[in-house]
Design a protein around this motif. Structure first.
Motif, PDB file in Angstrom:
ATOM      1  N   ILE A 121      -0.275   7.586 -13.029  1.00 48.61           N
ATOM      2  CA  ILE A 121       0.110   6.724 -11.911  1.00 48.61           C
ATOM      3  C   ILE A 121       1.428   7.169 -11.296  1.00 48.61           C
ATOM      4  CG2 ILE A 121       1.357   5.016 -13.313  1.00 48.61           C
ATOM      5  CD1 ILE A 121       0.231   2.836 -11.510  1.00 48.61           C
ATOM      6  N   PHE A 122       2.328   7.724 -12.121  1.00 48.05           N
ATOM      7  CA  PHE A 122       3.633   8.138 -11.616  1.00 48.05           C
ATOM      8  C   PHE A 122       3.572   9.459 -10.854  1.00 48.05           C
ATOM      9  CE2 PHE A 122       4.579   5.751 -15.631  1.00 48.05           C
ATOM     10  CZ  PHE A 122       4.998   4.594 -14.997  1.00 48.05           C
ATOM     11  N   ASP A 123       2.447  10.139 -10.945  1.00 50.67           N
ATOM     12  CA  ASP A 123       2.292  11.423 -10.254  1.00 50.67           C
ATOM     13  C   ASP A 123       1.618  11.289  -8.887  1.00 50.67           C
ATOM     14  OD1 ASP A 123       3.400  12.753 -12.465  1.00 50.67           O
ATOM     15  OD2 ASP A 123       1.436  12.864 -13.447  1.00 50.67           O
ATOM     16  N   ASP A 124       0.592  10.430  -8.794  1.00 46.84           N
ATOM     17  CA  ASP A 124      -0.192  10.468  -7.554  1.00 46.84           C
ATOM     18  C   ASP A 124      -0.504   9.118  -6.919  1.00 46.84           C
ATOM     19  OD1 ASP A 124      -2.080   9.401  -9.278  1.00 46.84           O
ATOM     20  OD2 ASP A 124      -3.405  11.147  -9.260  1.00 46.84           O
ATOM     21  N   TYR A 125      -0.099   7.993  -7.555  1.00 46.90           N
ATOM     22  CA  TYR A 125      -0.494   6.679  -7.029  1.00 46.90           C
ATOM     23  C   TYR A 125       0.048   6.422  -5.630  1.00 46.90           C
ATOM     24  CZ  TYR A 125      -1.212   1.583  -6.956  1.00 46.90           C
ATOM     25  OH  TYR A 125      -1.594   0.302  -6.632  1.00 46.90           O
ATOM     26  N   GLN A 126       1.244   6.887  -5.354  1.00 49.20           N
ATOM     27  CA  GLN A 126       1.808   6.664  -4.026  1.00 49.20           C
ATOM     28  C   GLN A 126       0.950   7.331  -2.950  1.00 49.20           C
ATOM     29  OE1 GLN A 126       6.120   6.771  -3.463  1.00 49.20           O
ATOM     30  NE2 GLN A 126       6.337   7.230  -5.647  1.00 49.20           N
ATOM     31  N   ASP A 127       0.508   8.560  -3.218  1.00 55.45           N
ATOM     32  CA  ASP A 127      -0.316   9.265  -2.232  1.00 55.45           C
ATOM     33  C   ASP A 127      -1.734   8.719  -2.180  1.00 55.45           C
ATOM     34  OD1 ASP A 127       1.768  10.975  -1.513  1.00 55.45           O
ATOM     35  OD2 ASP A 127       1.293  12.373  -3.137  1.00 55.45           O
ATOM     36  N   VAL A 128      -2.267   8.322  -3.330  1.00 50.53           N
ATOM     37  CA  VAL A 128      -3.645   7.828  -3.391  1.00 50.53           C
ATOM     38  C   VAL A 128      -3.786   6.460  -2.726  1.00 50.53           C
ATOM     39  CG1 VAL A 128      -5.445   7.002  -4.975  1.00 50.53           C
ATOM     40  CG2 VAL A 128      -4.275   9.158  -5.429  1.00 50.53           C
ATOM     41  N   PHE A 129      -2.753   5.589  -2.892  1.00 54.42           N
ATOM     42  CA  PHE A 129      -2.895   4.221  -2.386  1.00 54.42           C
ATOM     43  C   PHE A 129      -1.695   3.698  -1.604  1.00 54.42           C
ATOM     44  CE2 PHE A 129      -2.536  -0.438  -2.980  1.00 54.42           C
ATOM     45  CZ  PHE A 129      -3.644  -0.809  -2.246  1.00 54.42           C
ATOM     46  N   LEU A 130      -0.510   3.761  -2.177  1.00 57.38           N
ATOM     47  CA  LEU A 130       0.628   3.077  -1.569  1.00 57.38           C
ATOM     48  C   LEU A 130       0.953   3.579  -0.160  1.00 57.38           C
ATOM     49  CD1 LEU A 130       3.094   2.686  -4.578  1.00 57.38           C
ATOM     50  CD2 LEU A 130       1.500   0.997  -3.631  1.00 57.38           C
ATOM     51  N   LYS A 131       0.823   4.863   0.063  1.00 58.58           N
ATOM     52  CA  LYS A 131       1.148   5.423   1.378  1.00 58.58           C
ATOM     53  C   LYS A 131      -0.059   5.521   2.310  1.00 58.58           C
ATOM     54  CE  LYS A 131       5.098   8.073  -0.339  1.00 58.58           C
ATOM     55  NZ  LYS A 131       5.698   9.434  -0.519  1.00 58.58           N
ATOM     56  N   LYS A 132      -1.210   5.032   1.838  1.00 59.42           N
ATOM     57  CA  LYS A 132      -2.412   5.021   2.665  1.00 59.42           C
ATOM     58  C   LYS A 132      -2.496   3.714   3.443  1.00 59.42           C
ATOM     59  CE  LYS A 132      -4.692   8.794   1.144  1.00 59.42           C
ATOM     60  NZ  LYS A 132      -5.200   9.883   1.997  1.00 59.42           N
ATOM     61  N   ASN A 133      -2.893   3.778   4.687  1.00 62.34           N
ATOM     62  CA  ASN A 133      -3.125   2.568   5.473  1.00 62.34           C
ATOM     63  C   ASN A 133      -4.580   2.154   5.253  1.00 62.34           C
ATOM     64  OD1 ASN A 133      -3.373   0.514   7.346  1.00 62.34           O
ATOM     65  ND2 ASN A 133      -2.171   1.576   8.912  1.00 62.34           N
ATOM     66  N   VAL A 134      -4.817   1.514   4.116  1.00 55.77           N
ATOM     67  CA  VAL A 134      -6.187   1.161   3.734  1.00 55.77           C
ATOM     68  C   VAL A 134      -6.777   0.165   4.725  1.00 55.77           C
ATOM     69  CG1 VAL A 134      -7.634   0.191   1.916  1.00 55.77           C
ATOM     70  CG2 VAL A 134      -5.685   1.630   1.314  1.00 55.77           C
ATOM     71  N   GLN A 135      -5.958  -0.751   5.218  1.00 59.65           N
ATOM     72  CA  GLN A 135      -6.458  -1.724   6.187  1.00 59.65           C
ATOM     73  C   GLN A 135      -7.015  -1.028   7.422  1.00 59.65           C
ATOM     74  OE1 GLN A 135      -3.835  -5.020   7.265  1.00 59.65           O
ATOM     75  NE2 GLN A 135      -4.406  -4.701   9.392  1.00 59.65           N
ATOM     76  N   LYS A 136      -6.314  -0.020   7.906  1.00 60.11           N
ATOM     77  CA  LYS A 136      -6.782   0.719   9.085  1.00 60.11           C
ATOM     78  C   LYS A 136      -8.088   1.440   8.791  1.00 60.11           C
ATOM     79  CE  LYS A 136      -5.328   4.238  12.428  1.00 60.11           C
ATOM     80  NZ  LYS A 136      -4.224   5.164  12.824  1.00 60.11           N
ATOM     81  N   VAL A 137      -8.184   2.016   7.584  1.00 61.18           N
ATOM     82  CA  VAL A 137      -9.411   2.711   7.195  1.00 61.18           C
ATOM     83  C   VAL A 137     -10.598   1.758   7.224  1.00 61.18           C
ATOM     84  CG1 VAL A 137     -10.598   3.868   5.293  1.00 61.18           C
ATOM     85  CG2 VAL A 137      -8.226   4.457   5.823  1.00 61.18           C
ATOM     86  N   LEU A 138     -10.417   0.549   6.685  1.00 63.66           N
ATOM     87  CA  LEU A 138     -11.518  -0.414   6.632  1.00 63.66           C
ATOM     88  C   LEU A 138     -11.885  -0.924   8.018  1.00 63.66           C
ATOM     89  CD1 LEU A 138     -10.572  -2.468   3.437  1.00 63.66           C
ATOM     90  CD2 LEU A 138     -12.099  -0.502   3.647  1.00 63.66           C
ATOM     91  N   ILE A 139     -10.891  -1.161   8.852  1.00 58.87           N
ATOM     92  CA  ILE A 139     -11.186  -1.612  10.218  1.00 58.87           C
ATOM     93  C   ILE A 139     -11.937  -0.530  10.982  1.00 58.87           C
ATOM     94  CG2 ILE A 139     -10.149  -2.211  12.443  1.00 58.87           C
ATOM     95  CD1 ILE A 139      -7.972  -3.674  10.927  1.00 58.87           C
ATOM     96  N   ASN A 140     -11.504   0.727  10.829  1.00 61.39           N
ATOM     97  CA  ASN A 140     -12.216   1.822  11.492  1.00 61.39           C
ATOM     98  C   ASN A 140     -13.648   1.924  10.987  1.00 61.39           C
ATOM     99  OD1 ASN A 140      -9.957   2.497  12.978  1.00 61.39           O
ATOM    100  ND2 ASN A 140      -9.295   4.136  11.592  1.00 61.39           N
ATOM    101  N   GLY A 141     -13.842   1.643   9.718  1.00 61.67           N
ATOM    102  CA  GLY A 141     -15.194   1.667   9.179  1.00 61.67           C
ATOM    103  C   GLY A 141     -16.082   0.602   9.798  1.00 61.67           C
ATOM    104  N   LEU A 142     -15.507  -0.577  10.043  1.00 62.91           N
ATOM    105  CA  LEU A 142     -16.272  -1.645  10.675  1.00 62.91           C
ATOM    106  C   LEU A 142     -16.637  -1.295  12.115  1.00 62.91           C
ATOM    107  CD1 LEU A 142     -14.374  -4.826   9.417  1.00 62.91           C
ATOM    108  CD2 LEU A 142     -16.692  -4.141   8.801  1.00 62.91           C
ATOM    109  N   LEU A 143     -15.765  -0.542  12.765  1.00 59.56           N
ATOM    110  CA  LEU A 143     -16.007  -0.194  14.167  1.00 59.56           C
ATOM    111  C   LEU A 143     -16.883   1.046  14.321  1.00 59.56           C
ATOM    112  CD1 LEU A 143     -12.402  -0.783  15.564  1.00 59.56           C
ATOM    113  CD2 LEU A 143     -14.379  -2.302  15.752  1.00 59.56           C
ATOM    114  N   ASN A 144     -17.174   1.713  13.222  1.00 58.81           N
ATOM    115  CA  ASN A 144     -17.985   2.926  13.270  1.00 58.81           C
ATOM    116  C   ASN A 144     -19.462   2.566  13.429  1.00 58.81           C
ATOM    117  OD1 ASN A 144     -19.349   5.332  12.816  1.00 58.81           O
ATOM    118  ND2 ASN A 144     -18.012   5.960  11.137  1.00 58.81           N
ATOM    119  N   PRO A 145     -20.108   2.982  14.530  1.00 60.42           N
ATOM    120  CA  PRO A 145     -21.530   2.637  14.760  1.00 60.42           C
ATOM    121  C   PRO A 145     -22.452   3.086  13.639  1.00 60.42           C
ATOM    122  CG  PRO A 145     -20.535   3.520  16.760  1.00 60.42           C
ATOM    123  CD  PRO A 145     -19.536   3.741  15.657  1.00 60.42           C
TER     124      PRO A 145
END
Length: 424
Positions: A121-145
């Motif tokens: 977790i101390f090596d990659d968690y920030q890049d895997v999750f904390l610095k990801k805009n997960v909300q934007k990813v999910l919204i874009n998924g909803l808007l994807n036809p």
């Protein structure tokens, strides 16, 4: 919860799109498998790992609060990793003494990742999750036809889309069986049983009540349930199977007797008993754990309370009375400014919803902290003997966005454990 300034305002775009697509999936996916084994609920989930100190019990609670809560919880793990203490002539890290992490909503992402992957977790968690805009990813998924056609298929909806992302990009297909095989602390991911309004922990005991096997259940699905903000996400559904024999624990008759004069205990027992109703409670609908306990601390209180007090619980849960009990509550709640207080203008719907949500969370959080403080004081008194007095202390450190609380019960006399801060 995903990432937000407060729940209502931040999730509003996702909520709007979700409502437009509501009803596309007729039925929720059922992913918990039935079990036919006879089970006994004697120890209610708590088993100490062999490498923990026998006389120290360290409990962490990770609150809800979106990515802020996940980041705050991560920072606490870093501090515990870098804080050492002297014990029996050797040096140990506080992180190595953590027995249980109880988590809710945003805090569940950090707890689950640490439970699955340990110090990676101390090596990659920030890049895997904390610095990801997960909300934007999910919204874009909803808007994807392309996904619109998937929504038309039975069992796929916005919640399943989130689970799919969490499973592939964060938790790498990990199951609770994978987590149990790791040497770290026990991870208790908490959601809310929507029908009865009580905490639902993804644990072997709770799944045994459903005649289901937790080992094969995906961690991503549990985290999604723990963070499933109502309406914005559809509930996670589990099937309550009638395929096994559940033997009551030896302490249950006494618990039922005490419940006759204890309203809180009566409610807990009633909630557990409800899972035996395989007809009317055939399906269990789970939503955000913050609804029933946004701090993740009540699991400790409920376990001790249902077992009949601190002395009985220490024997059932730990096998002995520990010398030191420490609870660290990581509270990521904020107090946002309210522009409505500076204007006579009627506040908008989103502003009202945000204020109502924050008010309820604040009041319930205060009640939870007060309950744990009074309970730990009571437990200290119960465990004390003339030869071995137990003292209770409570401290808190606050900043505009960080409010951890530290509770401890320590036997006296006890040798001092000097703390040192690592420079690495």
């Amino acid at each position: 919860m995903i990432k937000h300034r407060n729940t209502a305002l931040c999730l509003l775009p996702l909520l709007i799109v979700s409502l437009l697509l509501a009803g596309c999936a007729a039925r929720s996916r059922i992913q918990n498998a039935p079990s036919t084994e006879t089970v006994t609920l004697e120890r209610i989930d708590v088993e100490r790992k062999a490498d923990r100190s026998e006389d120290i019990w360290l409990f962490l609670a990770f609150s809800g609060g979106g990515t802020r809560a996940a980041a705050f919880s991560y920072g606490v793990l870093e501090e515990l990793r870098d804080t050492h203490y002297l014990r029996n002539g050797g040096e140990r890290r506080l992180l190595d003494e953590v027995d249980i992490i109880s988590s809710v909503s945003g805090g569940s992402f950090t707890a689950a990742y640490y439970g699955l992957f340990g110090e990676r977790i101390f090596d990659d968690y920030q890049d895997v999750f904390l610095k990801k805009n997960v909300q934007k990813v999910l919204i874009n998924g909803l808007l994807n036809p392309i996904n619109w056609f998937r929504f038309m298929n039975q069992g796929f909806d916005r919640t399943e889309m989130a689970i799919d992302y969490y499973d592939r990009h964060i938790f790498e297909g990990g199951t609770f069986g994978d987590m149990a095989a790791e040497p770290g602390p026990q991870i208790q991911i908490n959601a809310t049983d929507l029908s009865i309004g009580q905490r639902f922990t993804f644990s072997p005991t709770r799944f045994s009540l459903l005649c289901s096997d937790l080992a094969e259940f995906k961690v991503a699905r549990a985290v999604a349930a723990s963070s499933a903000v109502p309406v914005a996400f559809t509930p996670i559904v589990l099937e309550n199977y009638d395929s096994c024999q559940v033997e009551p624990p030896s302490w249950m008759p006494q618990t039922r007797k005490r419940a006759r004069t204890d309203r809180r205990l009566e409610e807990l027992v009633s909630g557990l008993d409800s899972y035996h109703d395989k007809e009317d409670r055939r399906y269990i609908h789970l939503v955000d754990g913050g609804i029933s306990d946004n701090l993740g601390v009540r699991s400790a209180y409920e376990r001790v309370h249902i077992l009949g007090g601190a002395r009985q619980a220490s024997q059932v849960l730990a096998g002995r009375v520990p010398s030191v009990i420490v609870m660290i509550v990581v509270n990521a709640q904020t107090r946002p400014e309210r522009p409505m207080d500076r204007s006579s203008r009627a506040p908008g719907s989103s502003e009202v919803l945000g204020a109502l949500t924050d008010t309820q969370l604040q009041r319930y959080n205060v009640e939870s902290i007060a309950l744990m403080q009074s309970s730990l004081k009571q437990w200290s008194d119960e465990l004390s003997t003339p030869e071995r007095l137990i003292s209770f202390s409570s401290t808190s450190k606050a900043s505009p966005i960080r409010k951890p609380a530290f509770f401890s019960a320590t036997s006296r006399p006890v040798s001092p454990y000097p703390l040192t801060r690592s420079t690495t």
